[in-house]
Design an enzyme around this catalytic site. Structure first.
Site, PDB file in Angstrom:
ATOM      1  N   LYS A 161       0.132   5.751 -12.967  1.00  0.00           N
ATOM      2  CA  LYS A 161      -0.251   5.520 -11.560  1.00  0.00           C
ATOM      3  C   LYS A 161      -0.321   6.854 -10.816  1.00  0.00           C
ATOM      4  O   LYS A 161      -1.268   7.101 -10.066  1.00  0.00           O
ATOM      5  CB  LYS A 161       0.803   4.645 -10.862  1.00  0.00           C
ATOM      6  N   GLN A 217       8.227  -0.838  -8.518  1.00  0.00           N
ATOM      7  CA  GLN A 217       7.982  -1.098  -9.937  1.00  0.00           C
ATOM      8  C   GLN A 217       8.963  -2.154 -10.443  1.00  0.00           C
ATOM      9  O   GLN A 217      10.174  -2.016 -10.284  1.00  0.00           O
ATOM     10  CB  GLN A 217       8.133   0.214 -10.733  1.00  0.00           C
ATOM     11  N   ASP A 245      -0.124  -4.268  -3.821  1.00  0.00           N
ATOM     12  CA  ASP A 245      -0.090  -5.109  -5.021  1.00  0.00           C
ATOM     13  C   ASP A 245      -0.614  -6.520  -4.733  1.00  0.00           C
ATOM     14  O   ASP A 245      -0.988  -7.241  -5.647  1.00  0.00           O
ATOM     15  CB  ASP A 245       1.370  -5.239  -5.515  1.00  0.00           C
TER      16      ASP A 245
END
Ligand code: NAP
Length: 298
Positions: free
Chosen positions: A54, A98, A121
């Site tokens: 990422k 995460q 997200d």
């Protein structure tokens, strides 16, 4: 006949270039770049490698990127305070926690603490609701389903009026992609069926699909005879079926019997190299969108 391959690896590069171009334009005009923070708790090796990718991608497109690593014993209260700090930070447009989190932390509580307008997200209940309403309400479609839709659209597959069958009803893939394909508008307008473990006749439904999206997590679940000749097949499954003795790397297979299916389908995604590369790409797209919403230019 061999199907056209829908290569996520190539489409990813195309989209990242588009994002970089927009980031450069916004920087020149408004003097800001999108800011993305990734909060990593503990040292889970899979999480570290995912976060590393990422960060690399965020740099590639010119974002401000913060990796905030926290010890595995961080308290829930401290983690919530950290999220609050980034919620209030004007230079941050996207906050990512995460997963998985350690057991002593309530994952749901932490994810729900993220400001929905920075939830790139797309898992916050507010964004799930926005997705369900559709149209202009949608801010951040969840990344894997958004990547699937991009693959369908950019491969030139007609979606309007198409029979779409989605195998799997998870909150992260099956349900959102089904919802996205049935919305009004370009890249959607499909007739959607969702199938799962309680479905009576899986083969019957798959055979009707002009677009077959498979997200079950069962290697080789979809047999070639279940595929309508000429259909577009999107294989989301990532299954580790062994280890390559020479490289030590995992051998990955999808949920579709690829070698046989590609002789029947019109187009198909490989595993790896199909859906996989799209998830982080769409995360970048959502973070850029977040800044654009803030600047009033989305
Ligand atoms: P999940 O939460 O385990 O959900 C799997 C779904 O498939 C469930 O709805 C389940 O039905 C259904 N299913 C399982 N076996 C089935 C069968 N034999 N017949 C019919 N339906 C069946 O999985 P997920 O998180 O959605 O992920 C699915 C796959 O996609 C996994 O391989 C995962 O690794 C992969 N994935 C890839 C990406 C990416 O490439 N970026 C991202 C996310 C996931 P029930 O609900 O009835 O149990």
């Amino acid at each position: 006949m061999s199907a056209k391959l829908i290569m996520g690896t190539e489409i990813r590069e195309e989209i990242l270039k588009e994002i970089k171009r927009e980031v450069d334009e916004i920087k020149a005009k408004h003097g800001v770049v999108p800011g993305l923070v990734t909060i990593l708790v503990g040292e889970n090796p899979a999480s570290i490698s995912y976060v590393t990718l990422k960060i690399k991608t965020a740099h590639q497109v010119g974002f401000k990127e913060i990796q905030d690593s926290q010890p595995v014993d961080i308290s829930e209260a401290a983690l919530l305070a950290l999220i609050d700090k980034y919620n209030k930070d004007d230079s941050i447009n996207g906050i990512l926690v995460q997963l998985p989190l350690p057991k002593h932390v309530d994952e749901k509580k932490v994810l729900n603490a993220i400001d929905p307008d920075k939830d790139v997200d797309g898992f916050h209940p507010v964004n799930v609701g926005r997705l369900m309403i559709g149209g202009a309400e949608v801010k951040f479609p969840p990344c894997t389903p958004a990547g699937i839709q991009e693959l369908i659209v950019r491969s030139g597959t007609k979606t309007s009026g198409a029979e779409v069958v989605v195998v799997g009803r998870s909150n992260i893939v099956g349900k959102p992609i089904a919802n996205m394909m049935l919305q009004k508008g370009p890249g959607a307008d499909s007739t959607v069926t969702i199938v799962h473990t309680r479905t009576k006749d899986l083969a019957f439904h798959c055979k009707r699909a002009d677009i077959l999206i498979v997200a079950a997590g069962v290697p080789g679940l979809v047999k070639p005879e279940w595929i309508k000749p000429g259909a577009c097949v999107i294989d989301v499954g990532v299954n580790r079926i062994g280890v390559n003795e020479k490289t030590g790397k995992a051998i990955l297979r999808g949920d579709v019997d690829f070698d046989a299916a590609k002789e029947i389908a019109g187009s198909i995604t490989p595993v790896p190299g199909g859906v996989g590369p799209m998830t982080i790409t769409m995360l970048m797209k959502n973070t850029l969108k977040s800044l654009k919403f803030k600047l009033g230019i989305a």
